[in-house]
Design a protein around this motif. Sequence first.
Motif, PDB file in Angstrom:
ATOM      1  N   HIS A 345      26.117  43.670  44.748  1.00  0.00           N
ATOM      2  CA  HIS A 345      26.883  44.630  43.706  1.00  0.00           C
ATOM      3  C   HIS A 345      27.911  45.241  44.933  1.00  0.00           C
ATOM      4  CE1 HIS A 345      28.506  48.028  41.933  1.00  0.00           C
ATOM      5  NE2 HIS A 345      27.988  47.524  40.747  1.00  0.00           N
ATOM      6  N   MET A 346      27.320  45.751  46.087  1.00  0.00           N
ATOM      7  CA  MET A 346      28.344  46.320  47.047  1.00  0.00           C
ATOM      8  C   MET A 346      29.377  45.325  47.584  1.00  0.00           C
ATOM      9  SD  MET A 346      25.165  48.249  48.936  1.00  0.00           S
ATOM     10  CE  MET A 346      26.184  48.675  50.551  1.00  0.00           C
ATOM     11  N   ALA A 347      29.035  44.020  47.714  1.00  0.00           N
ATOM     12  CA  ALA A 347      30.028  43.172  48.309  1.00  0.00           C
ATOM     13  C   ALA A 347      30.764  42.583  47.212  1.00  0.00           C
ATOM     14  CB  ALA A 347      29.031  42.276  48.809  1.00  0.00           C
ATOM     15  N   THR A 348      30.901  42.845  46.050  1.00  0.00           N
ATOM     16  CA  THR A 348      31.446  42.370  44.705  1.00  0.00           C
ATOM     17  C   THR A 348      32.310  43.617  44.132  1.00  0.00           C
ATOM     18  OG1 THR A 348      29.683  42.250  43.700  1.00  0.00           O
ATOM     19  CG2 THR A 348      30.446  40.288  44.822  1.00  0.00           C
ATOM     20  N   LEU A 349      31.599  44.085  43.143  1.00  0.00           N
ATOM     21  CA  LEU A 349      32.254  44.967  42.097  1.00  0.00           C
ATOM     22  C   LEU A 349      32.203  46.400  42.892  1.00  0.00           C
ATOM     23  CD1 LEU A 349      32.896  45.301  39.084  1.00  0.00           C
ATOM     24  CD2 LEU A 349      30.822  45.914  38.670  1.00  0.00           C
ATOM     25  N   GLY A 350      31.255  46.768  43.840  1.00  0.00           N
ATOM     26  CA  GLY A 350      31.375  47.988  44.437  1.00  0.00           C
ATOM     27  C   GLY A 350      32.776  48.068  45.194  1.00  0.00           C
ATOM     28  N   GLY A 351      33.176  46.928  45.864  1.00  0.00           N
ATOM     29  CA  GLY A 351      34.456  47.141  46.642  1.00  0.00           C
ATOM     30  C   GLY A 351      35.532  47.133  45.683  1.00  0.00           C
ATOM     31  N   ALA A 352      35.473  46.326  44.493  1.00  0.00           N
ATOM     32  CA  ALA A 352      36.547  46.443  43.647  1.00  0.00           C
ATOM     33  C   ALA A 352      36.568  47.507  42.961  1.00  0.00           C
ATOM     34  CB  ALA A 352      36.166  45.049  42.598  1.00  0.00           C
ATOM     35  N   ARG A 353      35.703  48.207  42.838  1.00  0.00           N
ATOM     36  CA  ARG A 353      35.938  49.628  42.037  1.00  0.00           C
ATOM     37  C   ARG A 353      36.397  50.616  42.851  1.00  0.00           C
ATOM     38  NH1 ARG A 353      30.152  49.968  38.682  1.00  0.00           N
ATOM     39  NH2 ARG A 353      31.044  48.905  36.867  1.00  0.00           N
ATOM     40  N   ALA A 354      35.959  50.442  44.458  1.00  0.00           N
ATOM     41  CA  ALA A 354      36.610  51.520  45.355  1.00  0.00           C
ATOM     42  C   ALA A 354      38.061  51.296  45.407  1.00  0.00           C
ATOM     43  CB  ALA A 354      36.051  51.150  46.641  1.00  0.00           C
ATOM     44  N   LEU A 355      38.348  50.119  45.148  1.00  0.00           N
ATOM     45  CA  LEU A 355      39.952  49.847  45.372  1.00  0.00           C
ATOM     46  C   LEU A 355      40.681  49.872  43.983  1.00  0.00           C
ATOM     47  CD1 LEU A 355      39.784  46.464  47.593  1.00  0.00           C
ATOM     48  CD2 LEU A 355      40.631  48.647  48.224  1.00  0.00           C
ATOM     49  N   GLY A 356      40.150  50.415  42.942  1.00  0.00           N
ATOM     50  CA  GLY A 356      40.657  50.342  41.694  1.00  0.00           C
ATOM     51  C   GLY A 356      41.164  49.082  40.854  1.00  0.00           C
ATOM     52  N   LEU A 357      40.346  47.891  41.595  1.00  0.00           N
ATOM     53  CA  LEU A 357      40.925  46.642  40.943  1.00  0.00           C
ATOM     54  C   LEU A 357      39.701  45.953  40.085  1.00  0.00           C
ATOM     55  CD1 LEU A 357      42.140  45.111  44.334  1.00  0.00           C
ATOM     56  CD2 LEU A 357      43.276  45.969  42.332  1.00  0.00           C
ATOM     57  N   ASP A 358      38.707  46.893  39.832  1.00  0.00           N
ATOM     58  CA  ASP A 358      37.338  46.565  38.710  1.00  0.00           C
ATOM     59  C   ASP A 358      37.925  45.906  37.501  1.00  0.00           C
ATOM     60  OD1 ASP A 358      37.981  49.239  39.024  1.00  0.00           O
ATOM     61  OD2 ASP A 358      36.153  49.343  37.459  1.00  0.00           O
ATOM     62  N   ASP A 359      39.164  46.106  37.218  1.00  0.00           N
ATOM     63  CA  ASP A 359      39.517  45.585  35.925  1.00  0.00           C
ATOM     64  C   ASP A 359      40.033  44.188  35.918  1.00  0.00           C
ATOM     65  OD1 ASP A 359      41.786  46.634  37.458  1.00  0.00           O
ATOM     66  OD2 ASP A 359      42.973  46.815  35.489  1.00  0.00           O
ATOM     67  N   ARG A 360      40.097  43.714  37.132  1.00  0.00           N
ATOM     68  CA  ARG A 360      40.890  42.570  37.718  1.00  0.00           C
ATOM     69  C   ARG A 360      39.723  41.459  38.320  1.00  0.00           C
ATOM     70  NH1 ARG A 360      46.234  43.193  40.558  1.00  0.00           N
ATOM     71  NH2 ARG A 360      46.292  41.112  40.607  1.00  0.00           N
ATOM     72  N   ILE A 361      39.090  42.110  39.151  1.00  0.00           N
ATOM     73  CA  ILE A 361      38.062  41.235  40.067  1.00  0.00           C
ATOM     74  C   ILE A 361      36.957  42.074  40.147  1.00  0.00           C
ATOM     75  CG2 ILE A 361      40.025  40.325  41.426  1.00  0.00           C
ATOM     76  CD1 ILE A 361      39.047  42.452  43.568  1.00  0.00           C
ATOM     77  N   GLY A 362      35.667  41.369  40.876  1.00  0.00           N
ATOM     78  CA  GLY A 362      34.393  41.908  41.141  1.00  0.00           C
ATOM     79  C   GLY A 362      33.409  41.585  40.275  1.00  0.00           C
ATOM     80  N   SER A 363      33.756  40.862  39.240  1.00  0.00           N
ATOM     81  CA  SER A 363      32.641  40.357  38.459  1.00  0.00           C
ATOM     82  C   SER A 363      32.997  39.291  37.609  1.00  0.00           C
ATOM     83  CB  SER A 363      31.928  41.365  37.321  1.00  0.00           C
ATOM     84  OG  SER A 363      32.864  41.750  36.634  1.00  0.00           O
ATOM     85  N   ILE A 364      31.943  38.403  37.182  1.00  0.00           N
ATOM     86  CA  ILE A 364      32.427  37.238  36.314  1.00  0.00           C
ATOM     87  C   ILE A 364      32.388  37.603  34.961  1.00  0.00           C
ATOM     88  CG2 ILE A 364      31.807  34.755  35.859  1.00  0.00           C
ATOM     89  CD1 ILE A 364      30.680  34.484  38.637  1.00  0.00           C
ATOM     90  N   SER A 365      33.521  37.897  34.496  1.00  0.00           N
ATOM     91  CA  SER A 365      33.584  38.596  33.092  1.00  0.00           C
ATOM     92  C   SER A 365      34.639  38.066  32.555  1.00  0.00           C
ATOM     93  CB  SER A 365      33.822  40.464  33.335  1.00  0.00           C
ATOM     94  OG  SER A 365      32.698  40.882  33.989  1.00  0.00           O
ATOM     95  N   PRO A 366      34.865  37.732  30.986  1.00  0.00           N
ATOM     96  CA  PRO A 366      36.173  37.231  30.473  1.00  0.00           C
ATOM     97  C   PRO A 366      37.238  38.268  30.536  1.00  0.00           C
ATOM     98  CG  PRO A 366      33.919  36.939  29.362  1.00  0.00           C
ATOM     99  CD  PRO A 366      33.668  37.587  30.392  1.00  0.00           C
ATOM    100  N   GLY A 367      38.326  37.641  30.886  1.00  0.00           N
ATOM    101  CA  GLY A 367      39.624  38.518  31.050  1.00  0.00           C
ATOM    102  C   GLY A 367      39.815  38.968  32.301  1.00  0.00           C
ATOM    103  N   LYS A 368      38.847  38.787  33.520  1.00  0.00           N
ATOM    104  CA  LYS A 368      39.082  38.994  34.706  1.00  0.00           C
ATOM    105  C   LYS A 368      39.616  37.732  35.550  1.00  0.00           C
ATOM    106  CE  LYS A 368      35.784  42.823  35.620  1.00  0.00           C
ATOM    107  NZ  LYS A 368      34.981  43.512  36.696  1.00  0.00           N
TER     108      LYS A 368
END
Length: 439
Positions: A345-368
């Motif tokens: 999580h730290m290596a993916t979504l945690g970093g994305a959230r810190a950058l304010g990019l978690d709506d676009r990257i960091g997890s394998i979720s539809p729409g990202k």
Amino acid sequence: MKRRIDLLITPRWVVPVEPAGITLENHAVAVDAGLILAVLPLDEARLRYEAGTTVELPQHVLIPGLVNLHAHAAMNLMRGIADDLPLMRWLQEAIWPAESRHVSAAFVRDGTLLAAAEMLGGGITTCNDMYFYPDAAAEAFATAGMRAVVGLTVLEFPTPWASDADDYLRKGLTVRDAWRGHPGISFSLAPHAPYTVSDATFQRVRALADELDLPIHTHVHETVTEIREAIAEHGMRPLARLARLGVLGENLIAVHAVHLDDTDIELLAHHGCSVAHCPTSNMKLGSGIAPATRLLSAGIRLGLGSDGAASNNRIDLFQEMRHAALLAKASTLDASALPAHTALHMATLGGARALGLDDRIGSISPGKSADLCAVDLGGPFSQPCFDPVSHLVYVAGREHVTHVWVNGESRVAKGVSLLQINDKELLRIASLWHTRLAN
């Protein structure tokens, strides 16, 4: 009638990261127009979609592209130039003199290209960078087809890039304006550290960050010496000073954050800050061990960073995941501290959230965005595999990465780089700068 899509990936396992703690077996990921369309059972995917390209990965785990939350990419050209020194001696005796002689737009462009190739080959699809000549760095990341947040470095003293804090900001913001609207390149304000940036400059950075909606990316509390000297000069610890100046906030990424007391952690948590944990660099420079478990317990967003290759010697988030997990266990005497899913999580979504990019990257979720990484766990040294996430953190390395996509575009396939620049050219660049730096 089946829907036509660009890409269907069929791995043995999918670890979407969100929801947390989930591993899906015999699922597929459908990608179209650069976005994740669906994550669904394989049989259903075959009934619903007709893909232009199908990538079958029967022994692989598919994870989100890794997010390197702190790097100095161009410093790949100084890999191994000065080892086995503490931070300030390393900076003052080796790094800063070498930079004053050699750093240029060409140096940054070439070093960043080398770093981008290394990162993509190891499954890193997004880098939060901090260095000089941000225009050259942005050009290199864009050439590599990698997502990057390019730091606009700010210092009080002159370097080949700029003469003073005003000059750094003026030049940096001009670069940001020139790249505005690029789909893969964005920017942060990157005041180097409290010991190299004045109160007035920090306040200006805060105002600009608020006005332009930019992250602030800064080193803080990396060494005991830094804190001792801050108390002597300012009468308070660096984080307390940043709080007084209004710098702490939800867009602040505090890099290293090794030496924290309870008050420091409370400040970070209260202001909603993020921390870039760089365990390998902190070990190599003898800086210490960041209190990762205490930060997580306080609800602080935590990502992983490689730092520069000059203070780590490799840009490898598989190494950072493993070191973060093992150091947490060793430092707390608790084998359950920072389990494998948390490290991922730290290596993916945690970093994305810190950058304010978690709506676009960091997890394998539809729409990202389809920023994805496939890791081969089928070899004899990865068997037997009872838990693929455990293997990602404690067994696998970047050498097991076989496929990488950024925004649905293939960057690595079957272990072969698909970059516009080939290995022969990268080796030529490295040799050129080796000769210059050695003389």
